[in-house]
Design a protein around this motif. Structure first.
Motif, PDB file in Angstrom:
ATOM      1  N   LEU A  59       0.654  -1.270   0.175  1.00 54.54           N
ATOM      2  CA  LEU A  59       0.229  -0.022  -0.257  1.00 54.54           C
ATOM      3  C   LEU A  59       0.848   1.600   0.306  1.00 54.54           C
ATOM      4  O   LEU A  59       0.475   2.653  -0.511  1.00 54.54           O
ATOM      5  N   LYS A  62       4.260   2.413  -3.967  1.00 47.24           N
ATOM      6  CA  LYS A  62       2.993   2.827  -5.573  1.00 47.24           C
ATOM      7  C   LYS A  62       3.561   3.668  -6.321  1.00 47.24           C
ATOM      8  O   LYS A  62       4.558   4.984  -5.906  1.00 47.24           O
ATOM      9  N   ASN A  95      -5.269  -1.425 -11.403  1.00 45.55           N
ATOM     10  CA  ASN A  95      -4.761   0.260 -11.259  1.00 45.55           C
ATOM     11  C   ASN A  95      -5.415   0.742  -9.965  1.00 45.55           C
ATOM     12  O   ASN A  95      -5.526  -0.590  -9.220  1.00 45.55           O
ATOM     13  N   CYS A  96      -5.794   1.877  -9.323  1.00 49.89           N
ATOM     14  CA  CYS A  96      -5.541   1.881  -7.736  1.00 49.89           C
ATOM     15  C   CYS A  96      -6.581   3.031  -7.437  1.00 49.89           C
ATOM     16  O   CYS A  96      -5.859   4.255  -8.064  1.00 49.89           O
ATOM     17  N   GLY A  97      -7.232   2.669  -7.075  1.00 52.21           N
ATOM     18  CA  GLY A  97      -8.632   3.903  -6.613  1.00 52.21           C
ATOM     19  C   GLY A  97      -7.803   5.146  -5.639  1.00 52.21           C
ATOM     20  O   GLY A  97      -8.363   6.366  -5.500  1.00 52.21           O
ATOM     21  N   ASN A  98      -7.321   4.377  -4.624  1.00 50.98           N
ATOM     22  CA  ASN A  98      -6.137   5.509  -3.911  1.00 50.98           C
ATOM     23  C   ASN A  98      -5.722   6.391  -4.239  1.00 50.98           C
ATOM     24  O   ASN A  98      -6.277   8.021  -4.114  1.00 50.98           O
ATOM     25  N   MET A 195     -11.969  -3.140 -10.647  1.00 48.53           N
ATOM     26  CA  MET A 195     -10.450  -4.057 -10.284  1.00 48.53           C
ATOM     27  C   MET A 195     -11.374  -5.301  -9.956  1.00 48.53           C
ATOM     28  O   MET A 195     -12.755  -5.724  -9.331  1.00 48.53           O
ATOM     29  N   LYS A 249      -8.253  -9.388  -6.624  1.00 46.50           N
ATOM     30  CA  LYS A 249      -7.965  -9.261  -5.217  1.00 46.50           C
ATOM     31  C   LYS A 249      -9.485  -9.731  -4.519  1.00 46.50           C
ATOM     32  O   LYS A 249     -10.121 -10.818  -5.390  1.00 46.50           O
ATOM     33  N   ILE A 268      -4.533  -8.482  -1.031  1.00 46.64           N
ATOM     34  CA  ILE A 268      -4.297  -7.944  -2.196  1.00 46.64           C
ATOM     35  C   ILE A 268      -2.883  -8.356  -3.463  1.00 46.64           C
ATOM     36  O   ILE A 268      -2.199  -7.968  -3.299  1.00 46.64           O
ATOM     37  N   HIS A 273      -5.343  -6.219   3.432  1.00 44.58           N
ATOM     38  CA  HIS A 273      -5.378  -4.806   3.539  1.00 44.58           C
ATOM     39  C   HIS A 273      -5.370  -4.305   4.522  1.00 44.58           C
ATOM     40  O   HIS A 273      -6.753  -4.947   5.113  1.00 44.58           O
ATOM     41  N   ILE A 276      -9.657  -1.506   2.490  1.00 48.06           N
ATOM     42  CA  ILE A 276     -10.211  -1.901   1.750  1.00 48.06           C
ATOM     43  C   ILE A 276     -10.051  -0.408   0.155  1.00 48.06           C
ATOM     44  O   ILE A 276      -9.295   0.765   0.617  1.00 48.06           O
ATOM     45  N   LEU A 279     -11.478   1.012  -5.286  1.00 52.42           N
ATOM     46  CA  LEU A 279     -11.979   0.078  -7.265  1.00 52.42           C
ATOM     47  C   LEU A 279     -11.960  -1.805  -6.121  1.00 52.42           C
ATOM     48  O   LEU A 279     -13.543  -1.675  -6.911  1.00 52.42           O
ATOM     49  N   GLY A 280     -11.668  -1.426  -5.239  1.00 52.16           N
ATOM     50  CA  GLY A 280     -12.270  -3.287  -4.376  1.00 52.16           C
ATOM     51  C   GLY A 280     -13.403  -2.742  -4.458  1.00 52.16           C
ATOM     52  O   GLY A 280     -14.178  -3.846  -4.339  1.00 52.16           O
TER      53      GLY A 280
HETATM   54  O1  NQM Z   1      -8.729  -1.138  -5.078  1.00 48.77           O
HETATM   55  C1  NQM Z   1      -4.593  -2.280  -2.869  1.00 48.77           C
HETATM   56  C2  NQM Z   1      -5.175   0.621  -1.683  1.00 48.77           C
HETATM   57  C3  NQM Z   1      -5.615  -1.187  -3.413  1.00 48.77           C
HETATM   58  C4  NQM Z   1      -6.255  -0.894  -4.925  1.00 48.77           C
HETATM   59  C5  NQM Z   1      -5.271  -3.280  -3.666  1.00 48.77           C
HETATM   60  C6  NQM Z   1      -7.483   0.509  -4.771  1.00 48.77           C
HETATM   61  C7  NQM Z   1      -8.157   0.602  -5.153  1.00 48.77           C
HETATM   62  O2  NQM Z   1      -5.398   1.026  -1.764  1.00 48.77           O
HETATM   63  O3  NQM Z   1      -8.712   1.519  -5.971  1.00 48.77           O
HETATM   64  O4  NQM Z   1      -7.131   1.633  -4.532  1.00 48.77           O
HETATM   65  O5  NQM Z   1      -6.369  -3.938  -3.560  1.00 48.77           O
HETATM   66  O6  NQM Z   1      -3.882  -3.667  -4.220  1.00 48.77           O
HETATM   67  O7  NQM Z   1      -4.740   1.641  -2.860  1.00 48.77           O
END
Ligand code: NQM
Length: 365
Positions: A59, A62, A95-98, A195, A249, A268, A273, A276, A279-280
């Motif tokens: 986490l 990235k 992808n990464c929504g965070n 995701m 995931k 993950i 995680h 969470i 996008l998950g």
């Molecule tokens: O699912 C971690 C995070 C993520 C991905 C992962 C994310 C997402 O928490 O959009 O942000 O699932 O590897 O950064």
């Protein structure tokens, strides 16, 4: 003393993750040279990432690469790269929504996007999936203001809200074409709302779903069940052999304990995680809304539709999602995140090159 040239870089927290943000023009155009450089910048492979920017956890290992848009439908393009911690591997397969939450502010800071006088909306093309997002955040006086009173679980304190909206996905919400599949002897719902995610009732894997992430990570029998299930689900979802990739995931679901819709523990895919992914969570919310999914009888869905509160180990994430169950497809998904500029400057990569493509090391964590 001399060493490798420095690279312009901004370290930002995006949601509950942290990463190094770069303009594409500041990195090599060749992906292999870029990935080699990023490994040396982040300090991988090394479980502690002592010699680089990485935070010794997926986490906080990235990278966001931001560039001028390739097409008219976006203001910027965003490529997410997951830099493995303990192996020499950089992946664009997820992808990464965070980190996405930091992309708009970063684009304003770097002059790619002109800020509005009160708030700014940035249309972002996410290169990993080809899908789009719109991020809106305060820019009083034309400058990004990171301070505010929005609180997100998993991050101490408060900050300015970044509202992230995803228009309807163009990919099928159910990659297997079914709302329920049996993989490795377990009933699951495979869903992709940005995701690829496998929903599994926690009880089916003989855990409660309320355990601490660290305790779940130490459960070797669970790890083996998760591995078998993920490999089989990956094939079924059309992702091929996922042994060495970070998708899909796996999210364990259990009845909510704090007034939300569901409790989750997300892998993950090996580390659990601490909250969470965005996008998950979008996938979990969409999966729960589909009649016949494994969340039925577990999740408590509000009668009025609308927002779903996804509980996780450090709190909750509210997801607004509208699903068209007939297609099935997500019409729209929205979340609130926060982001913060931590450091802006020049990063000096470790000089030693590492071979790319990985070794015979462990599965991705
Ligand atoms: O699912 C971690 C995070 C993520 C991905 C992962 C994310 C997402 O928490 O959009 O942000 O699932 O590897 O950064």
């Amino acid at each position: 003393m001399t060493g490798p040239a420095g690279v312009r870089c901004m370290l930002m927290r995006g949601g509950t993750s942290k990463g190094a943000y770069f303009l594409a023009e500041d990195l090599p155009a060749d992906p292999a040279a870029r990935d080699d450089l990023l490994l040396r910048i982040m300090g991988s492979p090394d479980p502690r990432q002592t010699d680089g920017l990485g935070g010794a956890h997926p986490l906080t290992s990235k990278v966001a690469v931001v560039s001028a848009p390739a097409g008219p439908d976006a203001d910027v393009d965003y490529l997410f790269l997951q830099v493995a911690v303990d192996r020499a591997e950089v992946s664009d397969r997820q992808n990464c929504g965070n980190l996405l939450a930091g992309v708009g502010p970063f684009a304003v800071e770097r002059g790619l996007v002109r800020a509005g006088s009160a708030e700014t909306s940035v249309r972002i093309r996410m290169r990993n999936t080809g899908e789009y997002a719109v991020a809106t955040f305060p820019t009083p006086g034309g400058r990004v203001d990171y301070t505010g009173d929005a609180e997100i679980s998993g991050v101490p304190g408060t900050a300015a809200p970044v509202v992230v909206e995803f228009p309807g996905g163009r990919r099928p919400l159910l990659p297997t074409g079914r709302v329920r599949d049996t993989v490795a002897g377990t009933e699951v719902t495979c869903v992709d709302n940005g995701m690829p995610t496998v929903l599994v009732p926690a009880a089916a894997l003989r855990v409660t779903g309320y355990e601490e992430p660290g305790d779940l990570e130490e459960d070797l029998a669970l790890a083996e069940r998760l591995r078998a299930l993920r490999l089989a689900a990956g094939e079924l979802m059309g992702l091929g052999d996922v042994e060495r990739t970070t998708v899909p995931k796996v999210t364990l679901v259990a009845p909510p304990r704090s007034g939300g819709a569901v409790t989750t523990r997300t892998f993950i895919p090996v580390r659990c995680h601490t909250s969470i992914g965005v996008l998950g969570a979008a996938g979990v919310a969409a999966g729960l809304r589909l009649p016949g999914g494994v969340g039925e009888g577990i999740a408590h869905l509000p009668a009025d539709g609308g927002r779903l509160r996804i509980e996780h180990p450090t709190g909750f994430l509210d997801v607004d999602t509208e699903v068209d169950p007939d297609v099935p497809a997500a019409r729209r998904t929205a979340v609130v995140r926060t982001a913060r500029k931590i450091l802006d400057g020049t990063v000096f990569p470790r000089p030693t090159a590492h071979p790319l493509g990985g070794t015979d090391g462990p599965t991705p964590r």
